[in-house]
Motif scaffolding. Structure first.
Motif, mmCIF file in Angstrom:
data_model
loop_
_atom_site.group_PDB
_atom_site.id
_atom_site.type_symbol
_atom_site.label_atom_id
_atom_site.label_comp_id
_atom_site.label_asym_id
_atom_site.label_seq_id
_atom_site.Cartn_x
_atom_site.Cartn_y
_atom_site.Cartn_z
ATOM 1 N N UNK A 163 -18.592 74.850 55.576
ATOM 2 C CA UNK A 163 -19.027 74.153 54.360
ATOM 3 C C UNK A 163 -18.274 74.696 53.160
ATOM 4 N N UNK A 164 -17.998 73.805 52.205
ATOM 5 C CA UNK A 164 -17.254 74.226 51.021
ATOM 6 C C UNK A 164 -17.701 73.442 49.791
ATOM 7 N N UNK A 165 -17.585 74.104 48.638
ATOM 8 C CA UNK A 165 -17.853 73.477 47.340
ATOM 9 C C UNK A 165 -16.663 73.766 46.440
ATOM 10 N N UNK A 166 -16.635 73.096 45.272
ATOM 11 C CA UNK A 166 -15.551 73.334 44.329
ATOM 12 C C UNK A 166 -16.051 73.224 42.901
ATOM 13 N N UNK A 167 -15.326 73.902 41.994
ATOM 14 C CA UNK A 167 -15.599 73.787 40.557
ATOM 15 C C UNK A 167 -14.667 72.769 39.903
ATOM 16 N N UNK A 168 -13.810 72.140 40.682
ATOM 17 C CA UNK A 168 -12.846 71.171 40.144
ATOM 18 C C UNK A 168 -13.565 70.010 39.449
ATOM 19 N N UNK A 169 -12.887 69.436 38.476
ATOM 20 C CA UNK A 169 -13.452 68.320 37.704
ATOM 21 C C UNK A 169 -13.541 67.047 38.546
ATOM 22 N N UNK A 170 -12.677 66.923 39.546
ATOM 23 C CA UNK A 170 -12.682 65.741 40.417
ATOM 24 C C UNK A 170 -12.907 66.180 41.855
ATOM 25 N N UNK A 171 -13.450 65.251 42.635
ATOM 26 C CA UNK A 171 -13.684 65.536 44.054
ATOM 27 C C UNK A 171 -12.356 65.790 44.756
ATOM 28 N N UNK A 172 -12.394 66.610 45.766
ATOM 29 C CA UNK A 172 -11.179 66.915 46.538
ATOM 30 C C UNK A 172 -11.219 66.080 47.815
ATOM 31 N N UNK A 173 -10.254 65.173 47.975
ATOM 32 C CA UNK A 173 -10.271 64.269 49.130
ATOM 33 C C UNK A 173 -9.885 64.946 50.441
ATOM 34 N N UNK A 174 -10.216 64.276 51.528
ATOM 35 C CA UNK A 174 -9.873 64.757 52.871
ATOM 36 C C UNK A 174 -8.365 64.907 53.011
ATOM 37 N N UNK A 175 -7.953 65.995 53.653
ATOM 38 C CA UNK A 175 -6.539 66.237 53.890
ATOM 39 C C UNK A 175 -5.876 67.126 52.868
ATOM 40 N N UNK A 176 -6.558 67.389 51.749
ATOM 41 C CA UNK A 176 -5.977 68.235 50.702
ATOM 42 C C UNK A 176 -5.960 69.692 51.138
ATOM 43 N N UNK A 177 -4.859 70.369 50.857
ATOM 44 C CA UNK A 177 -4.774 71.795 51.147
ATOM 45 C C UNK A 177 -5.370 72.556 49.967
ATOM 46 N N UNK A 178 -6.303 73.439 50.260
ATOM 47 C CA UNK A 178 -6.998 74.188 49.211
ATOM 48 C C UNK A 178 -6.970 75.686 49.534
ATOM 49 N N UNK A 179 -7.362 76.466 48.544
ATOM 50 C CA UNK A 179 -7.444 77.918 48.730
ATOM 51 C C UNK A 179 -8.881 78.381 48.483
ATOM 52 N N UNK A 180 -9.315 79.339 49.286
ATOM 53 C CA UNK A 180 -10.674 79.866 49.127
ATOM 54 C C UNK A 180 -10.680 80.842 47.966
ATOM 55 N N UNK A 181 -11.460 80.504 46.932
ATOM 56 C CA UNK A 181 -11.548 81.330 45.735
ATOM 57 C C UNK A 181 -12.623 82.403 45.880
ATOM 58 N N UNK A 182 -13.732 82.035 46.536
ATOM 59 C CA UNK A 182 -14.852 82.973 46.680
ATOM 60 C C UNK A 182 -15.750 82.504 47.816
ATOM 61 N N UNK A 183 -16.696 83.344 48.199
ATOM 62 C CA UNK A 183 -17.718 82.982 49.182
ATOM 63 C C UNK A 183 -19.057 83.060 48.467
ATOM 64 N N UNK A 184 -19.772 81.951 48.406
ATOM 65 C CA UNK A 184 -21.057 81.903 47.722
ATOM 66 C C UNK A 184 -22.134 82.583 48.565
ATOM 67 N N UNK A 185 -23.251 82.875 47.933
ATOM 68 C CA UNK A 185 -24.308 83.663 48.583
ATOM 69 C C UNK A 185 -24.853 83.012 49.851
ATOM 70 N N UNK A 186 -24.822 81.692 49.934
ATOM 71 C CA UNK A 186 -25.320 81.007 51.126
ATOM 72 C C UNK A 186 -24.205 80.688 52.113
ATOM 73 N N UNK A 187 -23.158 81.527 52.110
ATOM 74 C CA UNK A 187 -22.032 81.431 53.047
ATOM 75 C C UNK A 187 -21.270 80.117 52.948
ATOM 76 N N UNK A 188 -21.220 79.569 51.757
ATOM 77 C CA UNK A 188 -20.415 78.367 51.501
ATOM 78 C C UNK A 188 -19.144 78.806 50.779
ATOM 79 N N UNK A 189 -18.015 78.288 51.207
ATOM 80 C CA UNK A 189 -16.743 78.639 50.589
ATOM 81 C C UNK A 189 -16.579 77.914 49.262
ATOM 82 N N UNK A 190 -16.127 78.635 48.265
ATOM 83 C CA UNK A 190 -15.779 78.020 46.981
ATOM 84 C C UNK A 190 -14.264 77.881 46.957
ATOM 85 N N UNK A 191 -13.791 76.633 46.911
ATOM 86 C CA UNK A 191 -12.349 76.390 47.044
ATOM 87 C C UNK A 191 -11.793 75.728 45.791
#
Length: 199
Positions: A163-191
């Motif tokens: 599972x992943x979330x983002x702080x980006x202003x727009x949604x990130x579509x399928x297929x986009x290459x992203x980088x993991x910025x942090x791991x949130x407390x509920x084990x969700x990746x912040x990308x």
């Protein structure tokens, strides 16, 4: 003589009353452990209700006061009591040896489960290692943490979908290459999206 015989018979009955039900519970517990039901530490609902065992998550300490150990002790205590009693041993000797044997087997089982849990824990995914890794969006990630998507990532030499979330202003579509910025407390990746300068 009659009083002594009566005492022996009552004691042997107590051993039988302990041996049979605890053996049934021991077998149920053993089968449940091998089938992967519960956490391998007894009858799941009973333990939660009595709150005697805190091994739902791995702990570094060796916990002796658990339902599993309780069942193990009385199973061994009952059967060894029956055996020693039928062998003609005295009441005190039978009680003492049965208790010692029960404690020894209980300790052996505790140590075995301790190392089993330790191995399992060490083999689990360490999600913190994902920080800084690049991955690909598998399911669209909504903007500004307004929901979760999924990313495909190779972590600890294993391909996973997390599972992943983002702080980006727009949604990130399928297929986009992203980088993991942090791991949130509920084990969700912040990308975040990888800019050309980061590639």
């Amino acid at each position: 003589m009659i009083a002594w015989l009566s005492e022996v018979l009552v004691l042997e009955q107590i051993y039988w009353y302990l041996a049979i039900p605890f053996t049934v519970l021991f077998i149920i517990q053993l089968v449940a452990t091998f089938l992967g039901l519960g956490d391998g530490d007894g009858i799941e609902g009973v333990e939660e209700g009595l709150d005697l065992d805190s091994d739902l998550e791995f702990e570094s300490s060796l916990n002796l006061f658990t339902i599993r150990n309780f069942i193990t002790f009385f199973t061994v205590f009952g059967w060894s009591g029956i055996t020693f009693s039928n062998a003609g041993m005295g009441t005190f000797s039978t009680l003492l040896l049965s208790t010692i044997l029960g404690i020894i087997v209980m300790l052996i089982v505790s140590v075995l489960f301790y190392f089993t849990m330790k191995l399992t824990h060490n083999g689990n995914m360490q999600i913190e290692y994902a920080k800084g890794a690049t991955c690909q969006v598998y399911i669209r990630i909504p903007a500004k943490r307004n929901g979760t998507g999924k990313v495909s990532i190779t972590l600890q030499d294993t391909f996973r979908e997390l599972d992943a979330m983002t702080d980006e202003e727009e949604a990130i579509p399928t297929g986009t290459v992203v980088q993991v910025k942090d791991v949130l407390s509920n084990s969700i990746l912040l990308v975040e999206k990888i800019t050309r300068g980061d590639e």
